[in-house]
Write a protein that holds these residues in place. Sequence first.
Motif, PDB file in Angstrom:
ATOM      1  N   ALA A  49      -7.352  11.995   9.734  1.00 13.32           N
ATOM      2  CA  ALA A  49      -8.354  11.181  10.432  1.00 13.32           C
ATOM      3  C   ALA A  49      -8.874  10.086   9.508  1.00 13.32           C
ATOM      4  CB  ALA A  49      -9.497  12.069  10.920  1.00 13.32           C
ATOM      5  N   ASP A  50      -9.036  10.429   8.251  1.00 13.21           N
ATOM      6  CA  ASP A  50      -9.538   9.473   7.273  1.00 13.21           C
ATOM      7  C   ASP A  50      -8.542   8.327   7.053  1.00 13.21           C
ATOM      8  OD1 ASP A  50     -11.664   8.881   5.595  1.00 13.21           O
ATOM      9  OD2 ASP A  50     -10.551   9.561   3.836  1.00 13.21           O
ATOM     10  N   VAL A  51      -7.273   8.668   6.911  1.00 13.43           N
ATOM     11  CA  VAL A  51      -6.236   7.659   6.686  1.00 13.43           C
ATOM     12  C   VAL A  51      -6.096   6.769   7.918  1.00 13.43           C
ATOM     13  CG1 VAL A  51      -3.714   7.383   6.456  1.00 13.43           C
ATOM     14  CG2 VAL A  51      -4.959   8.924   4.924  1.00 13.43           C
ATOM     15  N   GLN A  52      -6.175   7.384   9.091  1.00  8.15           N
ATOM     16  CA  GLN A  52      -6.059   6.601  10.334  1.00  8.15           C
ATOM     17  C   GLN A  52      -7.217   5.611  10.435  1.00  8.15           C
ATOM     18  OE1 GLN A  52      -7.847   6.516  13.343  1.00  8.15           O
ATOM     19  NE2 GLN A  52      -6.332   5.285  14.448  1.00  8.15           N
ATOM     20  N   LYS A  53      -8.416   6.087  10.066  1.00  7.60           N
ATOM     21  CA  LYS A  53      -9.600   5.221  10.142  1.00  7.60           C
ATOM     22  C   LYS A  53      -9.451   4.044   9.173  1.00  7.60           C
ATOM     23  CE  LYS A  53     -13.314   7.571  11.084  1.00  7.60           C
ATOM     24  NZ  LYS A  53     -14.456   8.483  10.895  1.00  7.60           N
ATOM     25  N   GLN A  54      -8.856   4.328   8.017  1.00  7.72           N
ATOM     26  CA  GLN A  54      -8.707   3.308   6.981  1.00  7.72           C
ATOM     27  C   GLN A  54      -7.607   2.296   7.307  1.00  7.72           C
ATOM     28  OE1 GLN A  54      -8.442   5.256   3.189  1.00  7.72           O
ATOM     29  NE2 GLN A  54      -8.270   3.336   2.054  1.00  7.72           N
ATOM     30  N   PHE A  55      -6.493   2.782   7.852  1.00  6.78           N
ATOM     31  CA  PHE A  55      -5.325   1.898   7.993  1.00  6.78           C
ATOM     32  C   PHE A  55      -4.909   1.626   9.433  1.00  6.78           C
ATOM     33  CE2 PHE A  55      -4.750   4.017   3.837  1.00  6.78           C
ATOM     34  CZ  PHE A  55      -4.758   2.892   3.019  1.00  6.78           C
ATOM     35  N   GLY A  56      -5.433   2.360  10.399  1.00  3.21           N
ATOM     36  CA  GLY A  56      -5.030   2.145  11.789  1.00  3.21           C
ATOM     37  C   GLY A  56      -3.812   2.980  12.150  1.00  3.21           C
ATOM     38  N   VAL A  57      -3.118   2.537  13.193  1.00  2.29           N
ATOM     39  CA  VAL A  57      -1.985   3.338  13.673  1.00  2.29           C
ATOM     40  C   VAL A  57      -0.684   2.877  13.009  1.00  2.29           C
ATOM     41  CG1 VAL A  57      -3.006   3.976  15.879  1.00  2.29           C
ATOM     42  CG2 VAL A  57      -1.704   1.859  15.705  1.00  2.29           C
TER      43      VAL A  57
ATOM     44  N   VAL B 213       0.856  -1.200   0.000  1.00  7.61           N
ATOM     45  CA  VAL B 213       0.000   0.000   0.000  1.00  7.61           C
ATOM     46  C   VAL B 213       0.888   1.245   0.000  1.00  7.61           C
ATOM     47  CG1 VAL B 213      -1.782   1.278   1.228  1.00  7.61           C
ATOM     48  CG2 VAL B 213      -1.772  -1.218   1.283  1.00  7.61           C
ATOM     49  N   ASP B 214       0.656   2.119  -0.918  1.00  7.41           N
ATOM     50  CA  ASP B 214       1.455   3.346  -0.997  1.00  7.41           C
ATOM     51  C   ASP B 214       0.484   4.468  -1.340  1.00  7.41           C
ATOM     52  OD1 ASP B 214       3.423   5.182  -1.147  1.00  7.41           O
ATOM     53  OD2 ASP B 214       4.491   4.285  -2.816  1.00  7.41           O
ATOM     54  N   LEU B 215      -0.151   5.019  -0.286  1.00  6.03           N
ATOM     55  CA  LEU B 215      -1.203   5.999  -0.509  1.00  6.03           C
ATOM     56  C   LEU B 215      -0.707   7.403  -0.176  1.00  6.03           C
ATOM     57  CD1 LEU B 215      -4.883   5.843   0.448  1.00  6.03           C
ATOM     58  CD2 LEU B 215      -3.502   7.586   1.567  1.00  6.03           C
ATOM     59  N   ALA B 216      -1.017   8.350  -1.002  1.00  7.60           N
ATOM     60  CA  ALA B 216      -0.624   9.735  -0.707  1.00  7.60           C
ATOM     61  C   ALA B 216      -1.776  10.672  -1.062  1.00  7.60           C
ATOM     62  CB  ALA B 216       0.621  10.106  -1.490  1.00  7.60           C
ATOM     63  N   ARG B 217      -1.920  11.698  -0.251  1.00 10.98           N
ATOM     64  CA  ARG B 217      -2.934  12.725  -0.521  1.00 10.98           C
ATOM     65  C   ARG B 217      -2.267  14.082  -0.444  1.00 10.98           C
ATOM     66  NH1 ARG B 217      -8.180  10.728   2.994  1.00 10.98           N
ATOM     67  NH2 ARG B 217      -8.474   8.758   1.882  1.00 10.98           N
ATOM     68  N   ASP B 218      -2.697  14.988  -1.274  1.00  7.84           N
ATOM     69  CA  ASP B 218      -2.171  16.339  -1.165  1.00  7.84           C
ATOM     70  C   ASP B 218      -3.270  17.363  -1.406  1.00  7.84           C
ATOM     71  OD1 ASP B 218      -2.104  15.579  -3.918  1.00  7.84           O
ATOM     72  OD2 ASP B 218      -0.919  17.373  -4.310  1.00  7.84           O
ATOM     73  N   TRP B 219      -3.037  18.573  -0.954  1.00  9.79           N
ATOM     74  CA  TRP B 219      -4.064  19.611  -0.993  1.00  9.79           C
ATOM     75  C   TRP B 219      -3.387  20.989  -0.907  1.00  9.79           C
ATOM     76  CZ3 TRP B 219      -2.949  16.190   2.817  1.00  9.79           C
ATOM     77  CH2 TRP B 219      -2.384  16.717   3.983  1.00  9.79           C
ATOM     78  N   ALA B 220      -4.143  22.024  -1.272  1.00  3.26           N
ATOM     79  CA  ALA B 220      -3.632  23.396  -1.129  1.00  3.26           C
ATOM     80  C   ALA B 220      -3.519  23.701   0.356  1.00  3.26           C
ATOM     81  CB  ALA B 220      -4.577  24.369  -1.809  1.00  3.26           C
ATOM     82  N   ASN B 221      -2.340  24.089   0.772  1.00  2.00           N
ATOM     83  CA  ASN B 221      -2.064  24.256   2.208  1.00  2.00           C
ATOM     84  C   ASN B 221      -1.768  25.721   2.489  1.00  2.00           C
ATOM     85  OD1 ASN B 221      -1.335  23.306   4.863  1.00  2.00           O
ATOM     86  ND2 ASN B 221       0.811  23.582   4.304  1.00  2.00           N
ATOM     87  N   ASP B 222      -2.376  26.273   3.514  1.00  4.86           N
ATOM     88  CA  ASP B 222      -1.980  27.625   3.905  1.00  4.86           C
ATOM     89  C   ASP B 222      -1.844  27.683   5.408  1.00  4.86           C
ATOM     90  OD1 ASP B 222      -4.291  29.118   5.269  1.00  4.86           O
ATOM     91  OD2 ASP B 222      -5.283  28.291   3.507  1.00  4.86           O
ATOM     92  N   ARG B 223      -1.129  28.695   5.857  1.00  2.87           N
ATOM     93  CA  ARG B 223      -0.723  28.734   7.259  1.00  2.87           C
ATOM     94  C   ARG B 223      -1.891  28.909   8.220  1.00  2.87           C
ATOM     95  NH1 ARG B 223       3.181  33.702   7.855  1.00  2.87           N
ATOM     96  NH2 ARG B 223       3.984  32.924   5.910  1.00  2.87           N
ATOM     97  N   LYS B 224      -3.034  29.393   7.724  1.00  4.04           N
ATOM     98  CA  LYS B 224      -4.143  29.666   8.649  1.00  4.04           C
ATOM     99  C   LYS B 224      -5.163  28.539   8.701  1.00  4.04           C
ATOM    100  CE  LYS B 224      -3.848  34.633   8.866  1.00  4.04           C
ATOM    101  NZ  LYS B 224      -4.332  35.897   8.366  1.00  4.04           N
TER     102      LYS B 224
END
Lengths: 214, 327
Positions: A59-67, A38-49
């Motif tokens: 939270a979504d990735v943790q729910k899907q794959f655990g700790v 499994v090699d999953l990656a997500r990305d998004w527009a990130n800003d400091r605020k």
Amino acid sequence: MDFVHDEIGNGARDRDMKILALELSSARGSLAWRDGDVDLARDWANDRKNSGAFFENLADVQKQFGVPDKIIAGLGPGSYAGTRIAISTAIGMQLGSKAQLIGYPSICAIDQEGEYCFIGDARRQSFFFARVRDNNLVEGPDLLGESELRAKIDAEKMSIFAAEELPQFQRVQIRYPSARLLARLAADTNRAFVLPPLEPMYLREPHITRSTST
Amino acid sequence: MATILALETSCDETAVAILRDGELVASEVASQVAAHEKYGGVVPEVASRNHLVHAPRLLEHALDRAKIDIDQVDAFAATSGPGLASSLMIGASIAKGLAIARGKPYLAINHLEGHLLSPFFGEANIRPNVSLIVSGGHTMSIFVRAVGDYEIVGRTVDDAAGEAFDKVAKLLGLNYPGGPEIEKRARAGDAKRFDLPRSMPDSTNFSFSGLKTSVRYLLPKLRGNYLADVCASFQQAVIDVLVQKTLAAARKYDVDLVTISGGVSCNEAFRQQMARACAKDRRELKTAPPSLCTDNAAMIAFAAALQFAKGSASSVQEEIDPNLALA
């Protein structure tokens, strides 16, 4: 910054280790999960605020794959706010999961092989310059003025990248640090990582304006 | 009942606390006073760097002291505002990381709510009251109907009372933080020697900027031994305003209970005078213990426990808010 070899694992790559990577040092935030095939990656527009997208994805990735077994946080240099959120979250995740926590310079995790230079705006009319070879930081980051950096870039034959628009330096290409690459690097047990306590790669002492009156 | 782990990093104190079934089983605070003292005030970048260094160590100490494992915690809480953005993000992100890793609720707590509930620490029943929060960052009076049901009565239009203490202390060449320094010297001073202004007497709001300016204009005219008298006169001017406006609010909202919290409420002269005024007015005064007056995570854990008991929880997507309003 002290780099310490990660001693966990005997092979060059530990395929069975569940790795979570957090990277928020640039305008492109990302997180990645690596677990065997499994090699999953997500990305998004990130800003400091706004860190809502980051925590929603986490939270979504943790729910899907655990700790995870290992957490790696990108240390910059870049946005202090973003890097602090990634490190702080990693501290919480580490305590909550008993995972191993490591850090690595974000600028060593861009989609580019071999040797390259990385520059960035360090505010107050200064810039940083760093050299990366095979995903290892081999020079810098050093603080330079605009003219110094221009002279250094002009003499440089390597590709030059930045994670933000720097129109005053025309050769520079935009390339964002990637959590997927951080996760891949974290699986390399022969690589040296930063161990806790983790901090962003600070480029200078805090800027303090002393008041002249109350 | 529940076990709550809370972090407080809204300004310059890094704090972690664990509350188990209403009992405070750990409360760790790493003060940054020494780091900021030389600047005469809190430097946000310095505070943020220190929070990141101190927080992991405090979390370990708190869990050791409480003798619990992290999987025994039912909910994780953190101050989400108001405060310094670069400081708030540290505690909130750690708490969110913990909540996500453990699959437990996250509670975003208003720092001011932590203060105003702190006089009730350990109690389940919050009676209607007029609450005065008075610290280095805040001065406001609030009508508290119940947990989460607040009405702002008045707030400072310029400096907070504690901020005025710090600024006047600096004018007098005293150390930071200025409150304890002024209080110490005021004990030997004549509070009536200098007639300093009590601003906005007919308003529910507060103002301390003019008082500070009066001290500034006064000082060049003084000769000889005046330090204790200036401290006493300044302190008395602040106390008079706080006491008068808080009791006026209690009368207006017809409550028999007044509460005070925040760092300035540690001031012994203020506590005594507020207690006398409340007694004279036939109202009960409730104060937080000194350990809960300065910034701490125990009050955040207590506010979180009350919210948790009501079934409240926050989304991990909830952003910190440096200007978070109470009502």
